[in-house]
Structure formats: structure tokens, C-alpha cells
Motif scaffolding. Structure first.
Motif, PDB file in Angstrom:
ATOM      1  N   ASP A   1       0.810  -1.222   0.000  1.00 51.90           N
ATOM      2  CA  ASP A   1       0.000   0.000   0.000  1.00 51.90           C
ATOM      3  C   ASP A   1       0.843   1.271   0.000  1.00 51.90           C
ATOM      4  O   ASP A   1       0.340   2.351  -0.333  1.00 51.90           O
ATOM      5  CB  ASP A   1      -0.920   0.013   1.223  1.00 51.90           C
ATOM      6  CG  ASP A   1      -2.053  -0.994   1.113  1.00 51.90           C
ATOM      7  OD1 ASP A   1      -2.342  -1.430  -0.026  1.00 51.90           O
ATOM      8  OD2 ASP A   1      -2.628  -1.358   2.153  1.00 51.90           O
ATOM      9  N   ARG A   2       2.103   1.159   0.371  1.00 47.37           N
ATOM     10  CA  ARG A   2       2.962   2.345   0.397  1.00 47.37           C
ATOM     11  C   ARG A   2       3.428   2.759  -0.996  1.00 47.37           C
ATOM     12  O   ARG A   2       3.954   3.860  -1.175  1.00 47.37           O
ATOM     13  CB  ARG A   2       4.167   2.089   1.315  1.00 47.37           C
ATOM     14  CG  ARG A   2       3.822   2.042   2.789  1.00 47.37           C
ATOM     15  CD  ARG A   2       4.941   1.447   3.634  1.00 47.37           C
ATOM     16  NE  ARG A   2       5.088   0.003   3.376  1.00 47.37           N
ATOM     17  CZ  ARG A   2       5.859  -0.804   4.096  1.00 47.37           C
ATOM     18  NH1 ARG A   2       6.582  -0.312   5.101  1.00 47.37           N
ATOM     19  NH2 ARG A   2       5.930  -2.094   3.810  1.00 47.37           N
ATOM     20  N   VAL A   3       3.243   1.907  -1.993  1.00 42.97           N
ATOM     21  CA  VAL A   3       3.647   2.197  -3.366  1.00 42.97           C
ATOM     22  C   VAL A   3       2.420   2.583  -4.178  1.00 42.97           C
ATOM     23  O   VAL A   3       1.415   1.874  -4.177  1.00 42.97           O
ATOM     24  CB  VAL A   3       4.354   0.982  -3.998  1.00 42.97           C
ATOM     25  CG1 VAL A   3       4.613   1.208  -5.482  1.00 42.97           C
ATOM     26  CG2 VAL A   3       5.667   0.698  -3.265  1.00 42.97           C
ATOM     27  N   ALA A   4       2.504   3.721  -4.874  1.00 44.69           N
ATOM     28  CA  ALA A   4       1.338   4.257  -5.580  1.00 44.69           C
ATOM     29  C   ALA A   4       1.231   3.800  -7.023  1.00 44.69           C
ATOM     30  O   ALA A   4       0.130   3.672  -7.566  1.00 44.69           O
ATOM     31  CB  ALA A   4       1.380   5.790  -5.535  1.00 44.69           C
ATOM     32  N   ALA A   5       2.372   3.573  -7.686  1.00 51.46           N
ATOM     33  CA  ALA A   5       2.346   3.265  -9.119  1.00 51.46           C
ATOM     34  C   ALA A   5       3.670   2.628  -9.500  1.00 51.46           C
ATOM     35  O   ALA A   5       4.631   2.612  -8.716  1.00 51.46           O
ATOM     36  CB  ALA A   5       2.113   4.533  -9.932  1.00 51.46           C
ATOM     37  N   VAL A   6       3.726   2.123 -10.747  1.00 47.31           N
ATOM     38  CA  VAL A   6       4.941   1.461 -11.214  1.00 47.31           C
ATOM     39  C   VAL A   6       5.192   1.793 -12.673  1.00 47.31           C
ATOM     40  O   VAL A   6       4.255   1.927 -13.471  1.00 47.31           O
ATOM     41  CB  VAL A   6       4.852  -0.074 -11.000  1.00 47.31           C
ATOM     42  CG1 VAL A   6       3.644  -0.656 -11.723  1.00 47.31           C
ATOM     43  CG2 VAL A   6       6.128  -0.765 -11.447  1.00 47.31           C
ATOM     44  N   THR A   7       6.458   1.961 -13.009  1.00 46.08           N
ATOM     45  CA  THR A   7       6.861   2.165 -14.398  1.00 46.08           C
ATOM     46  C   THR A   7       7.949   1.156 -14.730  1.00 46.08           C
ATOM     47  O   THR A   7       8.808   0.861 -13.888  1.00 46.08           O
ATOM     48  CB  THR A   7       7.362   3.607 -14.637  1.00 46.08           C
ATOM     49  OG1 THR A   7       7.761   3.746 -16.012  1.00 46.08           O
ATOM     50  CG2 THR A   7       8.528   3.969 -13.735  1.00 46.08           C
ATOM     51  N   LEU A   8       7.892   0.611 -15.929  1.00 46.63           N
ATOM     52  CA  LEU A   8       8.874  -0.392 -16.333  1.00 46.63           C
ATOM     53  C   LEU A   8       9.357  -0.128 -17.740  1.00 46.63           C
ATOM     54  O   LEU A   8       8.574   0.174 -18.638  1.00 46.63           O
ATOM     55  CB  LEU A   8       8.270  -1.801 -16.267  1.00 46.63           C
ATOM     56  CG  LEU A   8       9.183  -2.932 -16.773  1.00 46.63           C
ATOM     57  CD1 LEU A   8       9.093  -4.162 -15.884  1.00 46.63           C
ATOM     58  CD2 LEU A   8       8.856  -3.315 -18.229  1.00 46.63           C
ATOM     59  N   THR A   9      10.659  -0.228 -17.921  1.00 49.64           N
ATOM     60  CA  THR A   9      11.262  -0.301 -19.242  1.00 49.64           C
ATOM     61  C   THR A   9      11.986  -1.630 -19.314  1.00 49.64           C
ATOM     62  O   THR A   9      12.810  -1.939 -18.448  1.00 49.64           O
ATOM     63  CB  THR A   9      12.256   0.852 -19.476  1.00 49.64           C
ATOM     64  OG1 THR A   9      11.565   2.095 -19.411  1.00 49.64           O
ATOM     65  CG2 THR A   9      12.924   0.712 -20.837  1.00 49.64           C
ATOM     66  N   GLY A  10      11.663  -2.434 -20.321  1.00 52.03           N
ATOM     67  CA  GLY A  10      12.291  -3.747 -20.388  1.00 52.03           C
ATOM     68  C   GLY A  10      11.660  -4.621 -21.445  1.00 52.03           C
ATOM     69  O   GLY A  10      11.064  -4.140 -22.417  1.00 52.03           O
ATOM     70  N   SER A  11      11.767  -5.904 -21.236  1.00 51.13           N
ATOM     71  CA  SER A  11      11.287  -6.880 -22.212  1.00 51.13           C
ATOM     72  C   SER A  11       9.763  -7.015 -22.166  1.00 51.13           C
ATOM     73  O   SER A  11       9.113  -6.623 -21.188  1.00 51.13           O
ATOM     74  CB  SER A  11      11.912  -8.238 -21.938  1.00 51.13           C
ATOM     75  OG  SER A  11      11.424  -8.776 -20.723  1.00 51.13           O
TER      76      SER A  11
END
Length: 455
Positions: free
Chosen positions: A197-207
Motif C-alpha cells: 500500500d505504500r507504493v502508488a504506481a509502477v513504471t517499467l522499461t524492459g522486455s
């Protein structure tokens, strides 16, 4: 324990301890606490921090660049250019970013008004690759800090030295503890962090595979995700093009970063009227590329990031030849230590081959012949990716057709494709969704809040 291996020599240069569950929890607590304060800081003060971070990168440019060269093999010249690009991005967002957060009033037909305002959302987890160990991170970090978010970095295991230096730069610039933190963890620890719950969002660069996994995990947690995945970008050359310039740029577009870039031009689609002439010029320039020690200033291309990555490309070339393609030149491991591979060209690749579903992440180009613009566009679009593209023509009608009909997030006209802090970056289809950079990148991880006011 994570290991940094110099791909130019095969020698281990460092080890890095991994975070355990307790260490991860501490980092998340710090990110959350830092956000509670940072979101209330005036945007001018947040912009001032970006300037100081840029200054820290400037003061440590040689140190940062050398670490990138040692850990993943890019030439020192290109590593310095990458650090310079990061510096430019921090300064761009410091100067232009605050205006991107201005509120906008909307008059309502029913009376009164509504105001659209932009607010931060919280700690953002970034899952990043090794190919541009600084730039990929800064594309998320600079706008995240500007708007009042905090950042958590899960970097590739082979560039943990670069990751640690990035955290050091933020602290050296006066950034508070928890504002930006490196998490030396493996991929199997990511799902629990996304769900936290402490993390609001995620971004990924990869495969593509990593993107699917992270998107699924973010979906379960109902959290925003931005994905910048693979690409197999077309580089289309028409009869009116400047063939010398196109061939010269095609080499750079294919072998930059040893061919390990999502927006490398991987498929050269050439009109039949100029195919032979282009191939002759392109082949000569590919064979002239000086491959060797990435620390040597005259080197044009260093090794691939690892022996494993080189072997992956060799396996793809074998697969392509089995399907009927011809390896016209190059694509061979070089003698001696290091993960070196000579620049190569594949021709006669069958369009219906399963190989066309893959991205070659190495310095080997595929050449295709097109009878006309319609066939060029069909070949360009006949893949599952849609990241970038480059088209070479002096015909205004052809330019308009390419911009309209090529299924990609970006198109460069009479130049190779490159990213810039000011312009949105991203793709469609299996190349991902969402955008980084420019004002669109700023707004990806913000709460667009509508405020209604009575008359």
C-alpha cells in the motif's frame, strides 16, 4: 549477492549485497515518510533540487560515465553523452516543469466553474534495464521529483554500481533520505512491492515478458503502470532519399549502444529502385565500424552487455538462417575475451517467419526490399511491436503517408530516431503503453483533481 562483470574483459569488478525483506520494508517506510513532506514543498523548491542534482551529475560526469562503461560495455564517449542527456533533462524539468502543473479553470454551462489541478500520488516504483543505466531512470525520476512524488528503483542486477551512484547524486544535492532510493533486489521481489500500500504506481522499461508480469501485478493491485517495452523499428528508404546520409545514419541507428536500444533501427526497408545502391553503401559502413575496448576514444562500438546477451543474439541469427534468411556479413563473435559481436546484416528474412515476432537486441540489421510505399508500410507494420520508426524521403506526400499509416508511437523524418526531454516517448501494440518525457510524462503519475466551485 549481485555481481558486476565487465563485458569487455569478462572480469568481475564488484559485488553488491541484496536487500532482505526487512531492508525492503525500511526503504518503503522511508519513501512514504519522505512523500508526506515532499508533496507539500513548493514547486519552486522542488525545481531547485533538480538543478542541484544536475550540478552533482556535472561534477561527477567522468565517474558516472566510467561506471556505465565498466558495467555494461557502452563506449565511454556514449556514456558521457548519456550523462549529459540526464543533466539536460533535470535542467529542462526544473525550468519548464512548474508551468506544466498550472491549474486550469473550466466554465460550466450550469453556472459556476470547475478547476483542474495536478497533485502527486506517492512513491513510484521504477523497474529499469541495463542498456541506458542512467537515462532510463532519469526519464521517470526528474518528473517524479518535480511533481512531489518519491522514487524507488529496482535496477538490473548487472548495473548496481550505476544505481548506487544515482542515489548518491540525489543525496549529494541535498535530497532528503527516502526521496530516491535504490533497491538492490531480484525480480522475484517486485510483485510484493507493487502490492504494498505504500507504493502508488509502477513504471517499467524492459522486455515484453517483464512488462506482462509487471502489468499483471499492477492490475491486481489496481495501480497505474507505464510500460516501455521492446521494438523492432523500421528504417524506410525511398528513391528520393539522400542515400549517403541515410546509409550513414542507418549504421549509427543500428549499432548505437552495440545495438542494444529499444529504438535502434532494426529493419531496413528499402525501395527496390535504390535497394542495391543503399545496400552497397550500408554494407561498407557497417564493415568499417571499429569494434573494441569501450574505454578507447577511437572505438565505435564496444561489447554487448554480457556473454549471455551475445549468445542470445547468436541463437537468433541461427534461427533466422534456419528460416531461410542469409547472413550477408558479420554477426560473428570476435576472438579473445569479452562479449564482442561484429556488426552484421541479414537479408531475405521471410516475413511469415516466427523470427519476425522477436527483437534482435544486438548490432545486426535486417534488410527488406519494397516495391512501393504501400509494400513498405505493410512490411513496417507486419510485426507485433510499435515503438519508433524512421523514414527517408523528400516527397511530401510520402512523408504524410508514413506519419499517418505507420503503426508506431514515434516517427522520425529524414533523421534517425532519438529521445529528447521535451518530447513524449512511448509506443503502441506490444511495445507498451503510456508516455515518458515532456508534459505527458509529467502527468502520467499525478492525480488530475477536479475542483467544483459554486457561482
Amino acid at each position: 549477492m549481485m555481481k558486476s562483470i565487465n563485458p569487455a574483459t569478462g572480469e568481475q569488478i564488484a559485488t553488491h549485497a541484496e536487500l532482505d525483506a526487512a531492508g525492503i520494508a525500511t526503504k518503503l517506510d522511508r519513501a512514504s515518510a519522505a512523500f508526506d513532506h515532499w508533496r507539500t514543498v513548493d514547486v519552486a523548491d522542488r525545481a531547485a533540487l533538480l538543478v542541484r542534482i544536475a550540478d552533482a551529475y556535472e561534477a561527477n560526469k567522468d565517474r558516472l560515465a566510467r561506471m556505465a562503461t565498466l558495467e555494461m560495455g557502452k563506449t565511454l564517449k556514449s556514456a558521457v553523452a548519456e550523462v549529459d542527456k540526464c543533466i539536460a533533462a533535470f535542467r529542462y524539468y526544473a525550468k519548464a516543469g512548474p508551468a506544466m502543473l498550472d491549474s486550469n479553470a473550466i466554465p460550466l454551462a450550469s453556472g459556476g466553474s470547475a478547476t483542474v489541478t495536478w497533485l502527486p500520488i506517492g512513491p513510484v516504483l521504477a523497474v529499469m534495464p541495463w542498456n541506458f543505466p542512467y537515462w532510463q531512470v532519469v526519464r521517470f525520476l526528474a518528473p517524479a521529483l518535480l511533481v512531489g512524488n518519491t522514487g524507488l528503483l529496482k535496477h538490473a542486477s548487472n548495473v548496481q554500481g550505476c544505481a548506487a551512484l544515482m542515489e548518491e547524486m540525489v543525496l549529494a544535492a541535498g535530497g532528503a533520505e527516502g526521496l530516491f532510493q535504490n533497491l538492490p533486489i531480484r525480480s522475484d521481489a517486485v510483485a510484493a512491492i507493487i502490492a504494498d500500500d505504500r507504493v502508488a504506481a509502477v513504471t517499467l522499461t524492459g522486455s515484453e515478458g517483464a512488462g506482462k508480469a509487471v502489468a499483471e501485478q499492477a492490475g491486481r493491485a489496481l495501480k497505474k503502470v507505464v510500460l516501455e517495452l521492446g521494438g523492432s523499428d523500421p528504417f524506410i528508404v525511398m528513391p528520393s532519399a539522400d542515400l549517403d546520409k541515410a546509409a550513414e545514419q542507418a549504421v549509427t541507428a543500428r549499432i548505437q549502444n552495440s545495438g542494444q536500444s529499444c529504438i535502434c533501427a532494426k529493419r531496413m526497408i528499402v525501395h527496390t529502385a535504390v535497394y542495391d545502391a543503399f545496400l552497397e553503401k550500408f554494407s561498407a559502413r557497417m564493415q568499417a565500424v571499429k569494434t573494441g575496448d569501450p574505454l578507447d576514444p577511437v572505438t565505435g562500438m564496444g561489447p554487448l552487455s554480457s556473454a549471455e546477451q551475445r549468445d542470445t543474439v547468436l541463437g537468433q541469427l541461427a534461427e533466422a538462417e534456419k528460416a531461410g534468411a542469409k547472413l550477408l556479413l558479420g554477426g560473428e563473435p570476435l576472438p579473445g575475451p569479452g562479449a564482442y559481436l561484429s556488426p552484421g546484416i541479414l537479408t531475405d528474412v521471410p516475413l511469415d517467419s516466427p523470427f519476425m515476432e522477436e527483437e534482435i537486441f544486438g548490432p545486426v540489421a535486417m534488410l527488406f526490399r519494397a516495391a512501393d510505399i504501400d509494400e513498405a508500410i505493410r512490411i513496417a507494420n507486419a510485426i507485433p511491436f510499435g515503438l519508433g520508426s524512421s523514414v527517408w524521403t523528400q516527397d511530401e506526400g510520402e512523408k504524410a503517408r508514413f506519419v499517418r499509416d505507420i503503426a508506431a508511437g514515434m516517427t522520425a523524418v529524414n533523421q534517425m530516431l532519438a529521445s529528447a526531454p521535451e518530447a513524449p516517448f512511448g509506443g503502441i501494440k506490444r511495445s507498451g503503453h503510456g508516455r515518458e518525457l515532456g508534459p505527458y510524462g509529467v502527468h502520467e503519475f499525478m492525480n488530475l483533481k477536479t475542483v467544483y466551485s459554486g457561482a
